[in-house]
Design a protein around this motif. Structure first.
Motif, PDB file in Angstrom:
ATOM      1  N   VAL A  99       0.844  -1.204   0.000  1.00  0.00           N
ATOM      2  CA  VAL A  99       0.000   0.000   0.000  1.00  0.00           C
ATOM      3  C   VAL A  99       0.878   1.251   0.000  1.00  0.00           C
ATOM      4  CG1 VAL A  99      -1.656   1.335   1.382  1.00  0.00           C
ATOM      5  CG2 VAL A  99      -2.010  -1.117   1.050  1.00  0.00           C
ATOM      6  N   ALA A 100       1.903   1.267   0.856  1.00  0.00           N
ATOM      7  CA  ALA A 100       2.816   2.411   0.907  1.00  0.00           C
ATOM      8  C   ALA A 100       3.505   2.607  -0.438  1.00  0.00           C
ATOM      9  CB  ALA A 100       3.856   2.207   2.013  1.00  0.00           C
ATOM     10  N   GLN A 101       3.904   1.517  -1.078  1.00  0.00           N
ATOM     11  CA  GLN A 101       4.597   1.598  -2.359  1.00  0.00           C
ATOM     12  C   GLN A 101       3.712   2.237  -3.425  1.00  0.00           C
ATOM     13  OE1 GLN A 101       7.455   1.699  -3.085  1.00  0.00           O
ATOM     14  NE2 GLN A 101       8.137   0.436  -4.756  1.00  0.00           N
ATOM     15  N   VAL A 102       2.451   1.842  -3.467  1.00  0.00           N
ATOM     16  CA  VAL A 102       1.520   2.422  -4.437  1.00  0.00           C
ATOM     17  C   VAL A 102       1.335   3.912  -4.175  1.00  0.00           C
ATOM     18  CG1 VAL A 102      -0.913   2.436  -5.141  1.00  0.00           C
ATOM     19  CG2 VAL A 102       0.322   0.267  -4.998  1.00  0.00           C
ATOM     20  N   ILE A 103       1.145   4.268  -2.917  1.00  0.00           N
ATOM     21  CA  ILE A 103       0.972   5.687  -2.565  1.00  0.00           C
ATOM     22  C   ILE A 103       2.223   6.477  -2.923  1.00  0.00           C
ATOM     23  CG2 ILE A 103       0.714   7.297  -0.623  1.00  0.00           C
ATOM     24  CD1 ILE A 103      -1.127   5.106   0.655  1.00  0.00           C
ATOM     25  N   LEU A 104       3.387   5.926  -2.592  1.00  0.00           N
ATOM     26  CA  LEU A 104       4.648   6.601  -2.938  1.00  0.00           C
ATOM     27  C   LEU A 104       4.810   6.733  -4.450  1.00  0.00           C
ATOM     28  CD1 LEU A 104       7.013   4.958  -0.319  1.00  0.00           C
ATOM     29  CD2 LEU A 104       6.454   7.409  -0.483  1.00  0.00           C
ATOM     30  N   GLY A 105       4.388   5.729  -5.194  1.00  0.00           N
ATOM     31  CA  GLY A 105       4.458   5.808  -6.652  1.00  0.00           C
ATOM     32  C   GLY A 105       3.616   6.944  -7.202  1.00  0.00           C
ATOM     33  N   PHE A 106       2.394   7.078  -6.666  1.00  0.00           N
ATOM     34  CA  PHE A 106       1.532   8.185  -7.091  1.00  0.00           C
ATOM     35  C   PHE A 106       2.139   9.533  -6.695  1.00  0.00           C
ATOM     36  CE2 PHE A 106      -1.831   4.953  -7.444  1.00  0.00           C
ATOM     37  CZ  PHE A 106      -2.387   5.337  -8.656  1.00  0.00           C
ATOM     38  N   LEU A 107       2.662   9.627  -5.471  1.00  0.00           N
ATOM     39  CA  LEU A 107       3.282  10.880  -5.017  1.00  0.00           C
ATOM     40  C   LEU A 107       4.520  11.224  -5.843  1.00  0.00           C
ATOM     41  CD1 LEU A 107       2.921  10.484  -1.150  1.00  0.00           C
ATOM     42  CD2 LEU A 107       1.670  12.074  -2.635  1.00  0.00           C
ATOM     43  N   TRP A 110       3.373  12.529  -9.142  1.00  0.00           N
ATOM     44  CA  TRP A 110       2.843  13.882  -8.944  1.00  0.00           C
ATOM     45  C   TRP A 110       3.996  14.882  -8.848  1.00  0.00           C
ATOM     46  CZ3 TRP A 110       3.590  16.765  -4.411  1.00  0.00           C
ATOM     47  CH2 TRP A 110       2.926  17.983  -4.379  1.00  0.00           C
ATOM     48  N   ALA A 111       5.042  14.558  -8.053  1.00  0.00           N
ATOM     49  CA  ALA A 111       6.184  15.458  -7.881  1.00  0.00           C
ATOM     50  C   ALA A 111       6.976  15.639  -9.174  1.00  0.00           C
ATOM     51  CB  ALA A 111       7.101  14.941  -6.769  1.00  0.00           C
ATOM     52  N   GLN A 112       6.978  14.615 -10.030  1.00  0.00           N
ATOM     53  CA  GLN A 112       7.704  14.707 -11.302  1.00  0.00           C
ATOM     54  C   GLN A 112       6.944  15.532 -12.334  1.00  0.00           C
ATOM     55  OE1 GLN A 112       8.175  10.513 -12.068  1.00  0.00           O
ATOM     56  NE2 GLN A 112      10.261  10.512 -11.239  1.00  0.00           N
ATOM     57  N   ALA A 113       5.635  15.632 -12.176  1.00  0.00           N
ATOM     58  CA  ALA A 113       4.778  16.440 -13.060  1.00  0.00           C
ATOM     59  C   ALA A 113       4.980  16.104 -14.536  1.00  0.00           C
ATOM     60  CB  ALA A 113       4.996  17.930 -12.804  1.00  0.00           C
ATOM     61  N   GLU A 114       5.203  14.833 -14.816  1.00  0.00           N
ATOM     62  CA  GLU A 114       5.346  14.401 -16.202  1.00  0.00           C
ATOM     63  C   GLU A 114       4.147  13.551 -16.583  1.00  0.00           C
ATOM     64  OE1 GLU A 114       9.025  12.467 -17.162  1.00  0.00           O
ATOM     65  OE2 GLU A 114      10.160  13.839 -15.903  1.00  0.00           O
ATOM     66  N   SER A 115       3.636  13.775 -17.770  1.00  0.00           N
ATOM     67  CA  SER A 115       2.526  12.949 -18.232  1.00  0.00           C
ATOM     68  C   SER A 115       3.073  11.611 -18.732  1.00  0.00           C
ATOM     69  CB  SER A 115       1.759  13.656 -19.338  1.00  0.00           C
ATOM     70  OG  SER A 115       2.609  13.906 -20.427  1.00  0.00           O
ATOM     71  N   HIS A 136      12.906  13.738  -5.492  1.00  0.00           N
ATOM     72  CA  HIS A 136      14.011  12.933  -4.952  1.00  0.00           C
ATOM     73  C   HIS A 136      13.603  12.202  -3.672  1.00  0.00           C
ATOM     74  CE1 HIS A 136      16.988  14.075  -7.890  1.00  0.00           C
ATOM     75  NE2 HIS A 136      16.651  15.350  -7.737  1.00  0.00           N
ATOM     76  N   THR A 137      12.888  12.885  -2.796  1.00  0.00           N
ATOM     77  CA  THR A 137      12.455  12.261  -1.542  1.00  0.00           C
ATOM     78  C   THR A 137      11.538  11.073  -1.817  1.00  0.00           C
ATOM     79  OG1 THR A 137      12.650  14.343  -0.349  1.00  0.00           O
ATOM     80  CG2 THR A 137      11.256  12.641   0.642  1.00  0.00           C
ATOM     81  N   PHE A 138      10.488  11.308  -2.622  1.00  0.00           N
ATOM     82  CA  PHE A 138       9.554  10.228  -2.930  1.00  0.00           C
ATOM     83  C   PHE A 138      10.232   9.123  -3.730  1.00  0.00           C
ATOM     84  CE2 PHE A 138       5.990  13.551  -2.649  1.00  0.00           C
ATOM     85  CZ  PHE A 138       5.773  13.270  -1.312  1.00  0.00           C
ATOM     86  N   GLY A 139      11.153   9.498  -4.608  1.00  0.00           N
ATOM     87  CA  GLY A 139      11.891   8.502  -5.389  1.00  0.00           C
ATOM     88  C   GLY A 139      12.726   7.595  -4.499  1.00  0.00           C
ATOM     89  N   ASP A 140      13.427   8.199  -3.533  1.00  0.00           N
ATOM     90  CA  ASP A 140      14.242   7.416  -2.600  1.00  0.00           C
ATOM     91  C   ASP A 140      13.365   6.487  -1.744  1.00  0.00           C
ATOM     92  OD1 ASP A 140      16.512   8.645  -3.575  1.00  0.00           O
ATOM     93  OD2 ASP A 140      16.714  10.039  -1.874  1.00  0.00           O
ATOM     94  N   LEU A 141      12.238   7.014  -1.258  1.00  0.00           N
ATOM     95  CA  LEU A 141      11.330   6.203  -0.449  1.00  0.00           C
ATOM     96  C   LEU A 141      10.700   5.078  -1.273  1.00  0.00           C
ATOM     97  CD1 LEU A 141       9.581   9.017   1.636  1.00  0.00           C
ATOM     98  CD2 LEU A 141      11.194   7.286   2.481  1.00  0.00           C
ATOM     99  N   HIS A 142      10.334   5.387  -2.517  1.00  0.00           N
ATOM    100  CA  HIS A 142       9.743   4.386  -3.413  1.00  0.00           C
ATOM    101  C   HIS A 142      10.752   3.262  -3.672  1.00  0.00           C
ATOM    102  CE1 HIS A 142       6.719   3.165  -6.361  1.00  0.00           C
ATOM    103  NE2 HIS A 142       7.632   3.125  -7.321  1.00  0.00           N
TER     104      HIS A 142
END
Length: 184
Positions: A99-107, A110-115, A136-142
């Motif tokens: 669940v955390a991984q999915v949420i982190l992936g979405f975040l 969102w932070a990358q703002a790329e379609s 970077h933060t969400f990427g590291d956590l993901h």
């Protein structure tokens, strides 16, 4: 007359639980493999972007599978006794990490703002302004969550194999379809 083999057959999980378990396994392995593979590709290359887009599409599919899996388990899934407190802790931790991984992936997205193109069907955009610090933060956590899932799932699989080949019990057989017709 009931035989030991019949008892093993009845001790398994239902078809939906088994299907959702193995679908989760396949999706997690595919997602992890893709992420590790694109690290060898040139940054910004079409192949890398295509692999990342596929990763995100499959990640959204994993999110749906996890929601269905949790809903099924909470409402209709067959609950079997676990081998130990450690096994129960591993199961709950894997659910939490997924669940955390999915949420982190979405975040992260969102932070990358790329379609990106969802399975080549349509474009999805999460945000319009890139946030490098959060990216970077969400990427590291993901990434940390991904490795945690892989290590814990590997230990989970190893424990199942120990039960099957060394302890010679029927724990592993629970997660495979039985010869008797399964009921949804």
């Amino acid at each position: 007359m009931t035989t030991n083999n019949d008892l093993v057959q009845d001790a398994g999980y239902d078809r939906a639980t088994i299907t959702l378990h193995w679908l989760t396994v396949m999706l997690v392995i595919a997602l992890f493999t893709m992420a590790e593979t694109w690290s060898f590709l040139k940054h910004g290359s079409p192949a890398r972007k295509e692999l990342q887009s596929l990763h995100i599409s499959i990640g959204i599919l994993l999110a749906v599978v996890i929601v269905v899996r949790i809903a099924w388990r909470a409402t209709r899934g067959k609950h079997l006794p676990v081998a130990s407190l450690a096994a129960k802790a591993v199961h709950h931790t894997l659910y939490l990490l997924l669940v955390a991984q999915v949420i982190l992936g979405f975040l992260l997205r969102w932070a990358q703002a790329e379609s990106f193109l969802f399975f080549g069907l349509f474009t999805i955009r999460f945000a319009t302004v890139k946030n490098r610090a959060l990216d970077h933060t969400f990427g590291d956590l993901h990434n940390a969550a991904a490795w945690s899932i892989i290590v814990l799932a590997g230990l989970h699989a190893a424990a199942a194999l120990v039960h099957h080949y060394i302890l010679k019990d029927d724990i592993l057989k629970r997660m495979f379809p039985r010869k008797k017709p399964l009921k949804w």
